[in-house]
Motif scaffolding. Structure first.
Motif: not given
Ligand code: SF4
Length: 155
Positions: A12, A16, A59-60, A63, A91, A151-152, A155
């Protein structure tokens, strides 16, 4: 799995970083969110994602409160909401950040972003991916591979 495998947190961070570096490129484009490129059946083109990009997308999706992709019967991207907006814009994958429609300035030339593509390929390899896959398959697979809690926690 490759011996030089990375964990999802590292993946990630690198994806990013690629997206941030892309934003710094001196290429004059401006997405005006017409969402033409989100109509896959219309354009005949579906973005291809490496596994790291799919992880970011998953993840998006989580979310945004979803556990899986819901297929749009009209041939649009499963992340395109009924109000015409992308549900996971921050994302969105590399392809959605570089394949601009003509109104937004046209797509980036591959040579302008080849180094960034290579970095995404390295992440894909380290995660044990099989190379770029069509967006619905790639994101669907990522949502199965990584749980909501995982996934949480990233973040
Ligand atoms: S991820 Fe978002 S920006 Fe990319 S095609 Fe789907 S709806 Fe459009």
């Amino acid at each position: 799995m490759p011996s030089h495998a990375c964990d999802p947190a590292e993946a990630l961070a690198e994806v990013s970083s690629v997206y941030r570096d892309l934003d710094q490129r001196p290429v004059d484009r401006s997405c005006i969110k017409r969402t033409e490129c989100c109509h896959f059946r219309l354009t005949g083109k579906t973005p291809l994602l490496t596994l790291g990009e799919a992880l970011v997308m998953a993840q998006g999706v989580r979310a945004a409160g979803s556990k899986k992709l819901v297929e749009n019967t009209d041939g649009t991207c499963p992340l395109l909401a009924s109000d015409g907006k992308c549900r996971v814009y921050s994302h969105r994958p590399f392809g959605c950040r570089t394949h601009f429609c003509s109104a937004a300035g046209g797509p980036y030339a591959r040579k302008e972003v080849l180094d960034l593509i290579r970095r995404l390929e390295v992440v894909d390899d380290k995660l044990g991916g099989q190379g770029p896959r069509a967006l619905p398959d790639a994101v669907g697979e990522a949502l199965k591979r990584w749980t909501g809690d995982q996934l949480k926690a990233l973040q």
